[in-house]
Design a protein around this motif. Structure first.
Motif, short mmCIF file in Angstrom:
data_model
loop_
_atom_site.label_atom_id
_atom_site.label_comp_id
_atom_site.label_asym_id
_atom_site.label_seq_id
_atom_site.Cartn_x
_atom_site.Cartn_y
_atom_site.Cartn_z
N ASN A 68 0.71 -1.30 0.09
CA ASN A 68 0.04 0.00 -0.08
C ASN A 68 0.67 1.24 -0.11
N ASN A 69 2.28 1.11 -0.49
CA ASN A 69 3.22 2.12 -0.20
C ASN A 69 3.59 2.76 0.99
N ALA A 70 3.14 2.09 2.13
CA ALA A 70 3.53 2.67 3.56
C ALA A 70 5.17 2.22 3.54
N THR A 71 5.94 3.32 4.11
CA THR A 71 7.26 3.15 4.12
C THR A 71 7.60 2.19 5.25
N LEU A 72 8.41 1.26 4.90
CA LEU A 72 9.03 0.26 5.89
C LEU A 72 10.42 0.49 6.41
N GLY A 73 10.97 1.29 5.39
CA GLY A 73 12.45 1.57 5.85
C GLY A 73 13.34 1.82 4.78
N VAL A 78 26.51 5.31 4.80
CA VAL A 78 26.92 5.94 6.00
C VAL A 78 28.43 5.61 6.08
N GLY A 79 29.28 6.73 5.96
CA GLY A 79 30.66 6.41 5.97
C GLY A 79 31.26 5.23 5.10
N ASN A 80 31.83 4.27 5.36
CA ASN A 80 32.36 3.13 4.69
C ASN A 80 31.32 1.74 4.85
N TYR A 81 30.13 2.05 5.30
CA TYR A 81 29.20 1.02 5.02
C TYR A 81 27.85 1.56 4.52
N TRP A 82 26.81 0.53 4.61
CA TRP A 82 25.48 0.92 4.24
C TRP A 82 24.50 0.62 5.38
N GLU A 83 23.73 1.57 5.84
CA GLU A 83 23.07 1.41 7.07
C GLU A 83 21.49 1.44 6.40
N TYR A 84 20.77 0.21 7.03
CA TYR A 84 19.37 0.09 7.07
C TYR A 84 18.54 0.94 8.10
N ARG A 85 17.48 1.31 7.96
CA ARG A 85 16.72 2.25 8.99
C ARG A 85 15.21 1.87 8.94
N ASP A 86 14.75 1.89 9.93
CA ASP A 86 13.09 1.15 9.97
C ASP A 86 12.22 2.59 9.43
N ALA A 87 11.12 2.71 9.64
CA ALA A 87 9.89 3.47 9.07
C ALA A 87 10.11 4.67 10.21
N ILE A 92 18.36 -0.38 12.20
CA ILE A 92 18.22 -1.66 12.27
C ILE A 92 19.25 -2.71 11.96
N ALA A 93 20.02 -2.45 11.03
CA ALA A 93 21.22 -3.28 10.20
C ALA A 93 22.14 -2.42 9.44
N ARG A 94 23.28 -3.23 9.34
CA ARG A 94 24.26 -2.53 8.37
C ARG A 94 24.86 -3.54 7.42
N VAL A 95 25.59 -3.17 6.23
CA VAL A 95 26.20 -3.96 5.33
C VAL A 95 27.69 -3.67 5.21
N GLU A 96 28.60 -4.50 5.30
CA GLU A 96 29.88 -4.05 5.43
C GLU A 96 30.51 -4.96 4.12
N LEU A 140 25.59 -8.52 -6.15
CA LEU A 140 25.29 -8.38 -4.55
C LEU A 140 24.10 -7.71 -4.39
N PRO A 141 23.23 -7.67 -4.84
CA PRO A 141 21.93 -7.05 -4.51
C PRO A 141 21.66 -6.95 -3.02
N PHE A 142 21.23 -5.73 -2.55
CA PHE A 142 20.85 -5.81 -1.13
C PHE A 142 19.75 -6.70 -0.77
N ARG A 143 19.61 -7.45 0.41
CA ARG A 143 18.45 -7.94 1.03
C ARG A 143 17.75 -6.68 1.45
N PRO A 144 16.24 -7.00 1.26
CA PRO A 144 15.39 -5.81 1.62
C PRO A 144 14.94 -6.21 3.29
N ILE A 145 16.07 -5.83 3.99
CA ILE A 145 15.96 -5.98 5.58
C ILE A 145 14.77 -5.37 6.26
N PRO A 146 14.32 -4.28 5.88
CA PRO A 146 12.99 -3.59 6.45
C PRO A 146 11.78 -4.40 5.93
N LEU A 147 11.85 -4.93 4.81
CA LEU A 147 10.89 -5.78 4.32
C LEU A 147 10.73 -7.00 4.83
N GLU A 148 12.01 -7.56 5.04
CA GLU A 148 12.05 -9.04 5.78
C GLU A 148 11.23 -8.80 7.17
#
Length: 334
Positions: A68-73, A78-87, A92-96, A140-148
Motif C-alpha cells: 500500500n506504499n507505506a514506508t517500511l525503511g 553512511v561512511g564506509n558501510y551501508w545502513e538500514y533504518r526502519d520507518a 536496524i542493520a548494516r552491510v559491510e 550483490l543486490p541488497f537484501r530488503p531487511i526492512p521488508l523481511e
C-alpha cells in the motif's frame, strides 16, 4: 586504499543493480520465502505469488515500502558501510564489505548474514553460513531487511488481529485541501453530512478496505461545501491516540489535492496495537461530536463558560460563529 576502492565498486554495482540492471532474487528468512524482480528503478517483491512490497531508489537511497506504499525503511551509505533504518528512522542493520563479500550485521553489531558472489550469481547465507537464497547476478543486490522484518511480523501477527486506517500521505501545494487546513499524517474520519465514518469501514485487509474508502471519497468529489473531518495525531504518538478531531474549512467541487493510503500499520500504530488505537480515535471523535452538539445548543451571543464551569475563558460568542457550529452539526448529523 585498495580495499576501500573495492568496497565502493561493489556497492556501486549493488546500487546500480537495484536501479537498473535486471535480476531476480529468491530468499527464505524467518519461515517466509520471498522473490524479487527488478522493474524500472526498483524491485517488486512477492510472497506466494502476491505482491509483498517494493524497493525504489532515489538520490542514492533505497526505500522499501509495503504493497500500500507505506514506508517500511531505507538503506543508504553512511561512511564506509551501508545502513538500514526502519520507518521511524531508527538503525536496524548494516552491510559491510569484507573480503569481496557483504557481511550483514544487526544494529548491535552481531553478524546476521552474508552475500557471496559465486560465478555469475550471488548466494545469500545466514549468520551460521547456511544458504538461505540467491540472486541471478554477481553484483550483490541488497537484501530488503526492512521488508523481511515486516514479513516476519506479519507471519507472527496475522492481519486479522488488527485493522487498517486511512491517512493523508501527500498534499498538492496550493490545492483545496491545503487551503482547507488538511495536514500530512491526518487520518480520514468522515465527511460532514454523510451517513458513514471510517469506523464503519474498518478491516484488517488493505485489499478489502481501501477500495471501499476510495469509493466513498470519489462519491464526494462534486459536492458543494464539502467539510472533511480528520483525526490529527500528536507527533511521536505510537499505539495511543492523544490527538484531536479537526473539521476542515468547506471545499468546492473538483479535485481536492491530497493523496491517502490505507495501511495495517505506520509510524503511529502497529498491527497489534491498531484496534486499540482505532477505538481510542473513535472515542475522541464521539466526545468531539458531543462538544459540537453542546456548542450548537448554546444560545447565540451567550457568554462562553468560565474556567470554573469547565469551559474556556473568552468574550461572548459571535453570531456567525454560532451559526457556523449549527451548520456544521446539522451537516454531521444529516
Amino acid at each position: 586504499m585498495r580495499k576501500i576502492f573495492l568496497f565502493l565498486c561493489v556497492f556501486a554495482l549493488a546500487s546500480s543493480a537495484a536501479a537498473g540492471f535486471a535480476y531476480n532474487i529468491d530468499v527464505t528468512v524467518g519461515g517466509v520465502r520471498y522473490t524479487g524482480r527488478t522493474f524500472g528503478n526498483g524491485v517488486e517483491y512477492r510472497v506466494g505469488g502476491k505482491v509483498a512490497g517494493y524497493a525504489k531508489t532515489m538520490g542514492g537511497v533505497l526505500t522499501y515500502t509495503a504493497p500500500n506504499n507505506a514506508t517500511l525503511g531505507t538503506v543508504r551509505k553512511v561512511g564506509n558501510y551501508w545502513e538500514y533504518r526502519d520507518a521511524r528512522n531508527a538503525p536496524i542493520a548494516r552491510v559491510e564489505e569484507l573480503g569481496g563479500r557483504h557481511t550483514y550485521k544487526s544494529a548491535n553489531g552481531s553478524v546476521i548474514g552474508y552475500a557471496v558472489p559465486l560465478g555469475g550469481r550471488t548466494e545469500y547465507r545466514a549468520g551460521n553460513n547456511a544458504t538461505i537464497g540467491s540472486a541471478d547476478t554477481n553484483t550483490l543486490p541488497f537484501r530488503p531487511i526492512p521488508l523481511e522484518n515486516y514479513l516476519k511480523q506479519q507471519k507472527k501477527a496475522p492481519a486479522a488481529k488488527g485493522v487498517c486506517l486511512t491517512r493523508v500521505t501527500k498534499l498538492t501545494p496550493g490545492g483545496q485541501a491545503v487551503g482547507a487546513g488538511l495536514q500530512l499524517g491526518d487520518f480520514l474520519i468522515a465527511f460532514a453530512g454523510k451517513d458513514w465514518t471510517i469506523f464503519d469501514l474498518l478491516n484488517a485487509s488493505y485489499e478489502v478496505m481501501h477500495p471501499k474508502v476510495a469509493e466513498k471519497v470519489r462519491a464526494t468529489r462534486e459536492d458543494e461545501h464539502l467539510v472533511m473531518i480528520v483525526y490529527r495525531p500528536v507527533p511521536g504518538e505510537r499505539d495511543h491516540a492523544g490527538g484531536a478531531i479537526v473539521a476542515l474549512a468547506p471545499m468546492s467541487p473538483g479535485k481536492k489535492g491530497y493523496t491517502y493510503t490505507t495501511a495495517a500499520d505506520c509510524e503511529y500504530y502497529t498491527v497489534a496495537g491498531s484496534k486499540k488505537y482505532a477505538a481510542e480515535i473513535e472515542a475522541i471523535y464521539e466526545r468531539w461530536l458531543e462538544q459540537e452538539k453542546a456548542k450548537a445548543e448554546q444560545p447565540a451571543g451567550a457568554p462562553e463558560k468560565s474556567p470554573e464551569d469547565g469551559g474556556a475563558p473568552g468574550k461572548s460568542s459571535a453570531l456567525n460563529a454560532a451559526l457556523r457550529v449549527l451548520e456544521l452539526l446539522a451537516a454531521i448529523l444529516g
